[in-house]
Design a protein around this motif. Structure first.
Motif, PDB file in Angstrom:
ATOM      1  N   LYS A   6       0.832  -1.205   0.000  1.00 36.90           N
ATOM      2  CA  LYS A   6       0.000   0.000   0.000  1.00 36.90           C
ATOM      3  C   LYS A   6       0.869   1.258   0.000  1.00 36.90           C
ATOM      4  CE  LYS A   6      -2.344   1.326   3.722  1.00 36.90           C
ATOM      5  NZ  LYS A   6      -3.356   1.334   4.786  1.00 36.90           N
ATOM      6  N   TYR A   7       1.851   1.304   0.883  1.00 35.10           N
ATOM      7  CA  TYR A   7       2.707   2.475   0.967  1.00 35.10           C
ATOM      8  C   TYR A   7       3.765   2.489  -0.121  1.00 35.10           C
ATOM      9  CZ  TYR A   7       0.287   3.952   5.070  1.00 35.10           C
ATOM     10  OH  TYR A   7      -0.693   4.380   5.911  1.00 35.10           O
ATOM     11  N   GLY A   8       4.121   1.321  -0.642  1.00 27.66           N
ATOM     12  CA  GLY A   8       5.067   1.263  -1.747  1.00 27.66           C
ATOM     13  C   GLY A   8       4.510   1.955  -2.974  1.00 27.66           C
ATOM     14  N   ALA A   9       3.215   1.759  -3.251  1.00 33.05           N
ATOM     15  CA  ALA A   9       2.580   2.435  -4.390  1.00 33.05           C
ATOM     16  C   ALA A   9       2.597   3.946  -4.170  1.00 33.05           C
ATOM     17  CB  ALA A   9       1.159   1.932  -4.566  1.00 33.05           C
ATOM     18  N   PHE A  10       2.304   4.378  -2.950  1.00 36.17           N
ATOM     19  CA  PHE A  10       2.316   5.802  -2.615  1.00 36.17           C
ATOM     20  C   PHE A  10       3.697   6.400  -2.841  1.00 36.17           C
ATOM     21  CE2 PHE A  10       3.452   8.923   0.682  1.00 36.17           C
ATOM     22  CZ  PHE A  10       2.594   9.948   0.338  1.00 36.17           C
ATOM     23  N   TRP A  11       4.721   5.752  -2.276  1.00 38.57           N
ATOM     24  CA  TRP A  11       6.070   6.297  -2.390  1.00 38.57           C
ATOM     25  C   TRP A  11       6.592   6.185  -3.807  1.00 38.57           C
ATOM     26  CZ3 TRP A  11       7.761   9.799   0.528  1.00 38.57           C
ATOM     27  CH2 TRP A  11       7.370   9.848   1.861  1.00 38.57           C
ATOM     28  N   GLY A  12       6.229   5.126  -4.507  1.00 37.97           N
ATOM     29  CA  GLY A  12       6.667   4.982  -5.887  1.00 37.97           C
ATOM     30  C   GLY A  12       6.190   6.137  -6.742  1.00 37.97           C
ATOM     31  N   ALA A  13       4.911   6.486  -6.600  1.00 43.47           N
ATOM     32  CA  ALA A  13       4.351   7.603  -7.382  1.00 43.47           C
ATOM     33  C   ALA A  13       4.997   8.920  -6.975  1.00 43.47           C
ATOM     34  CB  ALA A  13       2.841   7.663  -7.190  1.00 43.47           C
ATOM     35  N   ASN A  14       5.181   9.143  -5.681  1.00 42.86           N
ATOM     36  CA  ASN A  14       5.760  10.400  -5.214  1.00 42.86           C
ATOM     37  C   ASN A  14       7.241  10.527  -5.567  1.00 42.86           C
ATOM     38  OD1 ASN A  14       3.669  12.006  -3.887  1.00 42.86           O
ATOM     39  ND2 ASN A  14       3.408  10.141  -2.674  1.00 42.86           N
ATOM     40  N   LEU A  15       7.969   9.432  -5.499  1.00 45.02           N
ATOM     41  CA  LEU A  15       9.388   9.494  -5.866  1.00 45.02           C
ATOM     42  C   LEU A  15       9.548   9.716  -7.362  1.00 45.02           C
ATOM     43  CD1 LEU A  15      10.894   6.735  -3.550  1.00 45.02           C
ATOM     44  CD2 LEU A  15      11.118   9.209  -3.320  1.00 45.02           C
ATOM     45  N   GLU A  16       8.648   9.150  -8.133  1.00 46.26           N
ATOM     46  CA  GLU A  16       8.690   9.389  -9.575  1.00 46.26           C
ATOM     47  C   GLU A  16       8.443  10.862  -9.872  1.00 46.26           C
ATOM     48  OE1 GLU A  16       6.071   8.017 -13.374  1.00 46.26           O
ATOM     49  OE2 GLU A  16       6.652   6.449 -11.954  1.00 46.26           O
ATOM     50  N   SER A  17       7.449  11.452  -9.194  1.00 47.69           N
ATOM     51  CA  SER A  17       7.168  12.878  -9.371  1.00 47.69           C
ATOM     52  C   SER A  17       8.353  13.735  -8.944  1.00 47.69           C
ATOM     53  CB  SER A  17       5.936  13.286  -8.558  1.00 47.69           C
ATOM     54  OG  SER A  17       4.794  12.638  -9.042  1.00 47.69           O
ATOM     55  N   LEU A  18       8.978  13.363  -7.836  1.00 53.43           N
ATOM     56  CA  LEU A  18      10.142  14.095  -7.357  1.00 53.43           C
ATOM     57  C   LEU A  18      11.269  14.011  -8.379  1.00 53.43           C
ATOM     58  CD1 LEU A  18      11.719  15.662  -5.203  1.00 53.43           C
ATOM     59  CD2 LEU A  18      12.292  13.449  -4.158  1.00 53.43           C
ATOM     60  N   GLY A  19      11.491  12.832  -8.924  1.00 52.26           N
ATOM     61  CA  GLY A  19      12.530  12.673  -9.938  1.00 52.26           C
ATOM     62  C   GLY A  19      12.281  13.539 -11.152  1.00 52.26           C
ATOM     63  N   GLU A  20      11.026  13.585 -11.608  1.00 52.47           N
ATOM     64  CA  GLU A  20      10.680  14.438 -12.752  1.00 52.47           C
ATOM     65  C   GLU A  20      10.904  15.907 -12.425  1.00 52.47           C
ATOM     66  OE1 GLU A  20       6.680  13.424 -13.854  1.00 52.47           O
ATOM     67  OE2 GLU A  20       7.255  11.364 -14.367  1.00 52.47           O
ATOM     68  N   PHE A  21      10.514  16.318 -11.224  1.00 51.91           N
ATOM     69  CA  PHE A  21      10.704  17.699 -10.790  1.00 51.91           C
ATOM     70  C   PHE A  21      12.184  18.064 -10.774  1.00 51.91           C
ATOM     71  CE2 PHE A  21      11.672  20.593  -7.249  1.00 51.91           C
ATOM     72  CZ  PHE A  21      11.006  21.735  -7.694  1.00 51.91           C
ATOM     73  N   LEU A  22      13.009  17.181 -10.204  1.00 49.67           N
ATOM     74  CA  LEU A  22      14.441  17.464 -10.112  1.00 49.67           C
ATOM     75  C   LEU A  22      15.096  17.510 -11.487  1.00 49.67           C
ATOM     76  CD1 LEU A  22      15.368  15.314  -6.994  1.00 49.67           C
ATOM     77  CD2 LEU A  22      15.142  17.811  -7.117  1.00 49.67           C
ATOM     78  N   MET A  23      14.674  16.640 -12.378  1.00 42.81           N
ATOM     79  CA  MET A  23      15.211  16.669 -13.755  1.00 42.81           C
ATOM     80  C   MET A  23      14.836  17.986 -14.442  1.00 42.81           C
ATOM     81  SD  MET A  23      17.039  14.029 -14.204  1.00 42.81           S
ATOM     82  CE  MET A  23      17.193  13.728 -15.923  1.00 42.81           C
TER      83      MET A  23
END
Length: 90
Positions: free
Chosen positions: A66-83
């Motif tokens: 449950k939390y893996g899906a949450f963090w996966g989506a948020n980390l992906e967004s963070l990665g896109e933001f940082l790029m």
């Protein structure tokens, strides 16, 4: 102790051999794991044999998924933001 049990069943003495805690503390730890259905205990004479019990891990896996899906989506967004930020700096 759980890591050791990944290799297969072990006696209480074997589980406690590499830990600098008292036999009473080891027994208490094993009781908690047993109550959580993370280990099974069988008796062979006076020896207690311990093995992993998958039933106790299912709630942990469900929670982590449950939390893996949450963090996966948020980390992906963070990665896109940082790029995007990095490309704006150039």
């Amino acid at each position: 102790m759980l890591d050791r049990l990944l290799d297969g069943p072990a006696t209480v003495s074997q589980l406690g051999a590499n830990h600098a805690i008292s036999p009473g503390a080891i027994s208490q730890h094993l009781r908690v794991l047993e109550q959580a259905a993370m280990i099974r205990r069988t008796l062979n004479g006076r020896q207690h044999h311990i093995e992993l019990d998958e039933r106790g891990f299912q709630p942990v896996l469900t929670w982590a998924e449950k939390y893996g899906a949450f963090w996966g989506a948020n980390l992906e967004s963070l990665g896109e933001f940082l790029m995007h930020e990095k490309s704006d700096e150039r």
